[in-house]
Enzyme design. Sequence first.
Site, PDB file in Angstrom:
ATOM      1  N   GLU A   1     -34.024  20.847  -8.621  1.00  0.00           N
ATOM      2  CA  GLU A   1     -35.482  20.834  -8.763  1.00  0.00           C
ATOM      3  C   GLU A   1     -36.090  22.230  -8.833  1.00  0.00           C
ATOM      4  O   GLU A   1     -37.027  22.450  -9.601  1.00  0.00           O
ATOM      5  CB  GLU A   1     -36.107  20.071  -7.578  1.00  0.00           C
ATOM      6  CG  GLU A   1     -36.018  18.570  -7.681  1.00  0.00           C
ATOM      7  CD  GLU A   1     -36.982  18.005  -8.718  1.00  0.00           C
ATOM      8  OE1 GLU A   1     -37.946  18.697  -9.079  1.00  0.00           O
ATOM      9  OE2 GLU A   1     -36.747  16.875  -9.181  1.00  0.00           O
TER      10      GLU A   1
ATOM     11  N   SER B   1     -31.639 -19.373  43.028  1.00  0.00           N
ATOM     12  CA  SER B   1     -30.758 -18.821  44.067  1.00  0.00           C
ATOM     13  C   SER B   1     -30.383 -17.367  43.836  1.00  0.00           C
ATOM     14  O   SER B   1     -29.658 -16.795  44.659  1.00  0.00           O
ATOM     15  CB  SER B   1     -29.478 -19.666  44.150  1.00  0.00           C
ATOM     16  OG  SER B   1     -29.765 -20.976  44.590  1.00  0.00           O
TER      17      SER B   1
END
Length: 816
Positions: A121, A379
């Site tokens: 680029e 429990s």
Amino acid sequence: MQVRRLSAGVKQALHTGGSLIRRRPATAALLLPLIVVVLALLVADVIWPLRVPLPLPQPGSARASDLEHSTPASADDFARLVVDRHGRPLRAFADADGVWRYPLALNDVAPVYLDALLSYEDRWFYWHPGVNPLALLRASWQNWRCHCVVSGGSTITMQVARRFYPHARTLSGKLQQVLRALQLEWHLSKDQILNLYLNYVPMGGTVEGVGAGARLYLDKPAQQLSLAEAALLAVLPQTPSRLRPDRYPRAAEAARNKVLARMKAFGRISDADYRAALLEPVVAYALEAPRLAPLLARRLRTENPEPLIRTTLDADLQAGLEALLLQDIRQFPAAHSAAVLVVDNRSHEVLAYLGSADFTDNSRFGHVDMVQAQRSPGSTVKPFIYGLAIDDGLIHSASLLRDVPRRFSDYQPDNFSGGFSGPVSATEALRQSLNVPAVQVLEALTPARLNAALINAGVPYRLPAGSAPNLAMALGGGGLSLAGLVQLYSGLANGGLVTPLKLRPDDAMPARWLMSPEAAWVTLKMLQTPRPDRVDSRFTVQAPQPIAWKTGTSYGFRDAWAVGVTPQYTIGVWLGRPDGTPAPGHYGAVSALPLMFRLFDRLDPAAGDFPRPEGVTDDWICWPLGTLAAENRRDDCLQSQRAWLVRRQIPPTLADEQGDGLARNPLPFRVSERGLLVDEHCQTVSQERRAMAVWPRSLEPWVPVSQRLRNRLPAPDPRCPTPPALAVSPLRIIGVRQDSVLRSSRQAQGASLNFPEISLTAQGGLGVRDWFVDGAYAGSSGEAESLIYRFHQSGRHELVVMDRLSNLDRLSLVVE
């Protein structure tokens, strides 16, 4: 620098890509670069002072660790990304415009990607002032020759300028882009400009930025891109709509190869690397945002404004457990869900968080987070009652407890399985999850002590509105969450020091004591029960069990629990209906426990044991007194038990003031010179005082006949005018014998059973009789009265009668 949201005009540029120069007349194409450069210099000096501050988003930090505090834009400008402990995405939420953009810094990108990007680029990015006149000339010449768009000639800086300041595709628009690029270079460093490009470059559709492109197309972080993948993402912004690898893999491959060829031509890669990269196929995932731990991600997104939210979870483990739970839940009816929490005990970090079985299934209330929901713990709270009682010196691991019918201040507990076991050790009572002994221990400990201890540990027991701490807490009469339970159990593995669970690496961790390390260790040993899925009847000796585990079931089968602990992990499982309606037949040991064991087999198959603290010793204890065997007379040691002792505390057997009254143990009695039982009113030549250890009266129906008081006392001396009080006739059930069989009658059509009735009668003892059938209170009768009871099902049933002095008798019968 002030952060602002992108304007509507900027948002229109989100999906644009490709060249910035369109086909123009030949003359304009030749003169355009020169005009642009001249005007740029003129404007820079006269018309457009470059020193004017830019209203740009704040550039990203150069370090990934700072990214959360210095993002390239406001939080609303990015997708909200929740990641695991390794930075892998768990869940992503698109930004306000539905765009997927993941924040990242320069060092979050593989160097090979930056090399590919700059090579293809903008080779002169770090040298030009924002505009490359030679590139503009080349692009104009190429475009004029073919009367088409060959290249745009834009630098990376110009592309960033166009992204944030869109312009028309005209000569004046191009001039505006040049000016903005120069202004960017004036105010920002090259790395900051490059960072903006990495975060906002279009990647096709609603995907922007290298981070989102790498994650959504390639399922990997940008830091782990290969050479071929880097080249692909470097060229994709050229024309993202035509080069998307998930839609056009051949076009994407050709464009990628073009980047690789240029990198080879520029000497950025070797010939061998080039050939190897060409062989790598273009494979892309269909665009789909990650959806792991959706309920936790939703919660953290609400609580934290940062665009990048780091968690302690492990994505691989989370994905595996979600798949496992999704498969498991299919065996349960609709409206059932499940939740799982996995915690590392050493770091207190949550490794897996499954708030529901299927987030997408509304019929199973998948949107409800059952890790945080307050439910009855059943429990599962019992271990903390026993641990605190051990710490307070009320019991030890082998203390004699009573699993017999009893009323506790108008509270009548019964056992889950029905029936009673008589004398049990604290360890046996906890392992079998017996209710009555747990309430007995809580009565001695006091509910207020339990409640205060849980509050101090940072996990309060939520009681019903207006309720004070009470004995029902032992059986789940309140609310705890799965997260709270796992936090408490993890505290046992950490020597009784409870630390909040870490969901994020930087969470504060204020630890609080629940109990001493010695009591915590003994509690864990009491919970190390042989696994029911590995019990083999051919062997009488079980191998040591490294997992300390406990199950629980709330009233009405609404909640099934299983929590397990090893030195490394604590795993909690909940299963039930989020709407709170009963789910008969589903309870902890059947529904939740098998899943918990499978998780441990996967995570910790070779778990070690917990190191014993120095303050814990073991010794032999004698029942029924509960004292050291070495300090007991042989005749007083009716049974011996091996016990873990904390700080050498040897508490005597817990008394039952209601049932035992003023009875003492050892029991004093008198004998005459003949060795026969007498009292002080008996006229004999001489009397001798003696004492012997006896079972509590309420336990006598469950102990061997030879150890019952009546068979251990001498016979009454006939010279006494009345039998001594100890010789009063015992309480006995009459009218039915042990193992009697009662048969049901059928209706004339034979369609259903008419279960039989029985007249329950007892003699002996004193006062009103309370009757229990299969552990449940059935009614009361007077001394000379009977209770009529109708059975409701066939099978073996246990009858127990108790008088006001807590004398008991029991027998079993069969209904056919």
